[in-house]
Every structure is written in C-alpha cells, then in structure tokens.
Design an enzyme around this catalytic site. Structure first.
Site, mmCIF file in Angstrom:
data_model
loop_
_atom_site.group_PDB
_atom_site.id
_atom_site.type_symbol
_atom_site.label_atom_id
_atom_site.label_comp_id
_atom_site.label_asym_id
_atom_site.label_seq_id
_atom_site.Cartn_x
_atom_site.Cartn_y
_atom_site.Cartn_z
ATOM 1 N N ASP A 35 0.872 -1.192 0.000
ATOM 2 C CA ASP A 35 0.000 0.000 0.000
ATOM 3 C C ASP A 35 0.899 1.228 0.000
ATOM 4 O O ASP A 35 2.110 1.101 0.187
ATOM 5 C CB ASP A 35 -0.917 -0.006 1.248
ATOM 6 C CG ASP A 35 -2.186 0.811 1.051
ATOM 7 O OD1 ASP A 35 -2.087 2.032 0.823
ATOM 8 O OD2 ASP A 35 -3.290 0.237 1.122
ATOM 9 N N TYR A 149 -14.863 6.931 -11.699
ATOM 10 C CA TYR A 149 -14.524 5.750 -10.888
ATOM 11 C C TYR A 149 -15.096 4.475 -11.519
ATOM 12 O O TYR A 149 -14.418 3.459 -11.639
ATOM 13 C CB TYR A 149 -15.074 5.972 -9.474
ATOM 14 C CG TYR A 149 -14.946 4.807 -8.533
ATOM 15 C CD1 TYR A 149 -13.718 4.468 -7.975
ATOM 16 C CD2 TYR A 149 -16.073 4.058 -8.168
ATOM 17 C CE1 TYR A 149 -13.611 3.404 -7.083
ATOM 18 C CE2 TYR A 149 -15.971 3.002 -7.280
ATOM 19 C CZ TYR A 149 -14.742 2.678 -6.744
ATOM 20 O OH TYR A 149 -14.639 1.621 -5.867
ATOM 21 N N LYS A 192 -17.639 6.236 3.568
ATOM 22 C CA LYS A 192 -18.861 5.879 2.861
ATOM 23 C C LYS A 192 -20.040 5.994 3.829
ATOM 24 O O LYS A 192 -19.851 6.169 5.038
ATOM 25 C CB LYS A 192 -18.720 4.467 2.297
ATOM 26 C CG LYS A 192 -17.467 4.364 1.414
ATOM 27 C CD LYS A 192 -17.390 3.083 0.685
ATOM 28 C CE LYS A 192 -18.145 3.206 -0.620
ATOM 29 N NZ LYS A 192 -18.177 1.954 -1.368
HETATM 30 P P1 NAD Z 1 -9.653 1.657 0.850
HETATM 31 O O1 NAD Z 1 -9.551 3.041 0.315
HETATM 32 O O2 NAD Z 1 -9.808 1.482 2.306
HETATM 33 O O3 NAD Z 1 -8.410 0.795 0.357
HETATM 34 C C1 NAD Z 1 -7.735 1.037 -0.854
HETATM 35 C C2 NAD Z 1 -6.266 1.139 -0.525
HETATM 36 O O4 NAD Z 1 -5.526 1.366 -1.741
HETATM 37 C C3 NAD Z 1 -5.925 2.316 0.400
HETATM 38 O O5 NAD Z 1 -5.316 1.856 1.598
HETATM 39 C C4 NAD Z 1 -5.014 3.182 -0.408
HETATM 40 O O6 NAD Z 1 -3.962 3.801 0.343
HETATM 41 C C5 NAD Z 1 -4.434 2.191 -1.411
HETATM 42 N N1 NAD Z 1 -3.859 2.893 -2.544
HETATM 43 C C6 NAD Z 1 -4.336 4.022 -3.162
HETATM 44 N N2 NAD Z 1 -3.489 4.436 -4.108
HETATM 45 C C7 NAD Z 1 -2.442 3.557 -4.096
HETATM 46 C C8 NAD Z 1 -1.246 3.481 -4.836
HETATM 47 N N3 NAD Z 1 -0.949 4.388 -5.771
HETATM 48 N N4 NAD Z 1 -0.392 2.459 -4.577
HETATM 49 C C9 NAD Z 1 -0.691 1.543 -3.615
HETATM 50 N N5 NAD Z 1 -1.815 1.570 -2.876
HETATM 51 C C10 NAD Z 1 -2.684 2.580 -3.116
HETATM 52 O O7 NAD Z 1 -10.857 0.981 0.058
HETATM 53 P P2 NAD Z 1 -11.597 -0.428 0.311
HETATM 54 O O8 NAD Z 1 -12.975 -0.120 0.731
HETATM 55 O O9 NAD Z 1 -10.765 -1.323 1.135
HETATM 56 O O10 NAD Z 1 -11.661 -0.953 -1.193
HETATM 57 C C11 NAD Z 1 -10.812 -1.975 -1.706
HETATM 58 C C12 NAD Z 1 -11.148 -2.210 -3.175
HETATM 59 O O11 NAD Z 1 -12.534 -2.554 -3.309
HETATM 60 C C13 NAD Z 1 -10.927 -0.982 -4.064
HETATM 61 O O12 NAD Z 1 -10.492 -1.395 -5.326
HETATM 62 C C14 NAD Z 1 -12.317 -0.386 -4.197
HETATM 63 O O13 NAD Z 1 -12.465 0.376 -5.364
HETATM 64 C C15 NAD Z 1 -13.165 -1.654 -4.222
HETATM 65 N N6 NAD Z 1 -14.552 -1.417 -3.793
HETATM 66 C C16 NAD Z 1 -14.850 -1.161 -2.484
HETATM 67 C C17 NAD Z 1 -16.173 -0.957 -2.112
HETATM 68 C C18 NAD Z 1 -16.570 -0.699 -0.685
HETATM 69 O O14 NAD Z 1 -17.765 -0.613 -0.408
HETATM 70 N N7 NAD Z 1 -15.651 -0.576 0.261
HETATM 71 C C19 NAD Z 1 -17.192 -0.979 -3.081
HETATM 72 C C20 NAD Z 1 -16.840 -1.221 -4.410
HETATM 73 C C21 NAD Z 1 -15.521 -1.463 -4.755
#
Ligand code: NAD
Length: 324
Positions: A35, A149, A192
């Site tokens: 990360d 997105y 969210k």
């Molecule tokens: P989150 O934001 O908590 O986790 C995503 C992580 O990616 C973060 O810790 C962030 O620091 C890291 N990140 C961002 N840019 C980066 C980079 N350049 N290099 C390395 N790491 C990087 O989000 P989440 O809720 O844990 O979501 C995880 C995945 O699931 C994501 O792909 C998100 O789009 C997808 N998603 C989540 C939900 C939800 O309800 N939480 C819904 C649909 C899709």
C-alpha cells in the site's frame, strides 16, 4: 491449511485489504501486503508489508515478485463525497495502478489474479428509481457508469478478461456493493455512508444533540454487506473456476433514512434527521445475487442490524477515545 502458497494483497493498508490479509493468514497463506500507507487503525498481520506506489511500473514488478496469487484491492477511492468530485485524479491514478499491477503480475508469472470492481460500473439509466430492479451482472452493458470511478473499473474488468483470453492468465472479477464494517475510514472526506452515519450518530449521542445531517431526502436506496461476508466471498471466488464478473453484496435494499434509523437503534438514541444538499449518486441500487448463489453457494450471513451494531460500537469507541 494451504501450506505456504504465496499471496499478494494490494491496498492492504485499506479497509477490505487489511481484513483480507488477516483472513488469509488464518488460512495458512504466506502474505505480502502492499500500500502507499500503513493501516490506520490496527497492525497488519502480513508476513511482509511494503510501502509502494502502484502507479509506478517498477513498484508493481517489486510487489508481484514471487507470488502465486494477487488480490488487487489498491485504489484511489472513497464514498460519494469523494468519487463524485475527483474524477480526473481517480481515473488517472486507478488506471495506472491497475494496468501496471496486472501487467507486472503477468511478467512475474502470477497464476491467479482477482480484481475488485464495483457496483458503480452499472449504467445510470437502470438506477433512476429508488424501487430499482436488482442489478444482474449482464446489466453492465450498454455502459453508462455515473462517475469516472465506474468507467475505470469497467475498463479494468475488460483488461482482466483480455489477459485471460490472450495470455491464459486466470483472472477473477468481483463487483462489490457497499462493503462496511469496523476498521474502515469514518471521517476526512473518503468515508462511505454507513461509516459517515455511524460517526454522525455517535457525535449526536455524545453531544446530547439528536440532529444529524443526511444528504438529499434520504429516500435513495442501497444494499450494504458486512466485511466478514465480503472476505469469505472473495476467498471463494479466488478458488473457483468462475471467470466472469460477479456481484458480491447484500440483496436487502434499504433507504439511507432507514440505514440511519438502524444505526440510531444500535446507539440507543432517537435522532432527528436534517436533510441537506449533498451528493447522492444514483437514486436506487441493489444487488441481484442469483449468480453468486449459483456459482459460489455464497449468501451473506450477517444481518444489516448485526453488522451495523458492530461497526457503530467501533466508531463510537474511536470518537470517545479522541482528545476533545
Ligand atoms: P480503501 O480506500 O480502504 O483501500 C484502498 C487502498 O488502496 C488504500 O489503503 C489506499 O492507500 C491504497 N492505494 C491508493 N493508491 C495507491 C497506490 N498508488 N499504490 C498503492 N496503494 C494505493 O478501500 P476499500 O474499501 O478497502 O476498497 C478496496 C477495493 O474494493 C478498491 O479497489 C475499491 O475500489 C473496491 N470497492 C470497495 C467498495 C466498498 O464498499 N468498500 C465498493 C466497491 C468497490
């Protein structure tokens, strides 16, 4: 027990990623987490944790070295307050992250690659009413996602499918519908709806002022899935032979007003809702779980009330423990 199969989780410093790391460690995997930041609220259980910016090709090569499987969760993302504003940043960052991570995984001979897409890929024109028909996987096309997105997620879904067809790489694609639970962002602009409402209700409770703000009229609808069910589904999908995109979420739809009421009940207070202007996203959205039931035998096991009770308790504790 899976011996010492090696797995990479990207976005391991984030909400779903760090829960997934814990689950994979419990199952006996060797896990590398990557990360751009450490998890905010807890230690990481990974065998190895590297701070790497996955927009960069060299970092993606380093992240994917020597692993059998990749769970690709790294993304620049947040709730409606974030994804309805930062379109250029989100599309640019996430396209770089996903193109480089997938190609680096191919170069490093990764066997399986699971990509985390979103219900945000579904077309706006199918989500105009609060009483929406639950969305089936096939509803994705003709495409018209609401935000950048969603467009980026759709492109990366396509890319995964082409990598499977052209290079024989086993790719899996999950479309999450609103995952929530403890240890997720609850303030700062990326939170969210469930976490934001838990924070607002906790602050109302602690301040003794029952008024909380809701964006819009609160009659917009969504479904919300608890993190433990999400992680269980992710793991099953990675093991499965199913390579098409798959919904993963609750199929119980509630309004945002109802969501707030369930959280208020968990907090043990009565609230007064003040409806204010704010981004609401599509008017209605729900998951059709027919396909995931058929192919994975997966069903959410934790009720919305139970999941929100756990999440609320954690967020109230965070707010109580902050200096005034
Ligand atoms: P989150 O934001 O908590 O986790 C995503 C992580 O990616 C973060 O810790 C962030 O620091 C890291 N990140 C961002 N840019 C980066 C980079 N350049 N290099 C390395 N790491 C990087 O989000 P989440 O809720 O844990 O979501 C995880 C995945 O699931 C994501 O792909 C998100 O789009 C997808 N998603 C989540 C939900 C939800 O309800 N939480 C819904 C649909 C899709």
């Amino acid at each position: 027990m899976q011996g010492r199969k090696k797995v990479l989780v990207t976005g391991a410093g984030g909400f779903i990623g760090h829960h997934l790391v814990t689950d994979l460690k419990d199952k006996g995997y060797w896990v590398r987490g990557v990360d751009i930041k450490h998890p905010e609220f807890t230690e990481i259980d990974a065998d190895e944790f590297e701070i790497l910016d996955l927009r960069r090709w060299d970092n993606c090569l380093q992240a994917t070295r020597g692993v059998d499987e990749v769970y690709a969760l790294g993304a620049d993302m947040g709730g409606m307050g974030f994804i309805s504003v930062y379109h250029a940043q989100i599309l640019y960052n996430n396209a770089l992250i996903n193109m480089h991570t997938l190609e680096a995984a191919r170069v490093n001979n990764v066997k399986r690659y699971l990509y985390t897409s979103s219900a945000c890929i579904y077309p706006e024109y199918k989500q105009l009413d609060a009483e929406v028909t639950p969305l089936k996987e096939a509803d994705a096309y003709p495409a018209q996602p609401q935000d950048a997105y969603g467009w980026e997620k759709l492109i990366t879904e396509q890319l995964c499918t082409h990598y499977r067809n052209d290079y024989g790489m086993e790719t899996r694609i999950v479309r999450f519908h609103n995952i929530f639970g403890p240890y997720g962002t609850y303030e700062g602009g990326r939170e969210k709806a469930p976490a934001a409402l838990c924070r607002k209700v906790a602050m109302a409770k602690l301040a003794g002022n029952p008024e909380i703000e809701i964006w819009g009229d609160g009659e917009q609808t969504r479904s919300f899935c608890y993190i433990d069910d999400c992680v269980a589904g992710l793991y099953r999908l990675m093991q499965s032979d199913y390579a098409e995109p798959l919904n993963l979420g609750q199929d119980r739809m509630v309004t945002i007003n109802e969501l707030a009421d369930i959280i208020a009940a968990a907090a043990g207070i009565d609230i007064v809702k003040k409806h204010v202007e704010g981004p609401q996203g599509v008017r209605g959205r729900n998951s059709d779980n027919t396909r995931i039931r058929e192919v994975l035998g997966w069903e959410p096991e934790i009720s919305l009330e139970e999941g929100l009770t756990r999440t609320y308790a954690w967020i109230e504790e965070q707010i109580r423990s902050k200096p005034l």
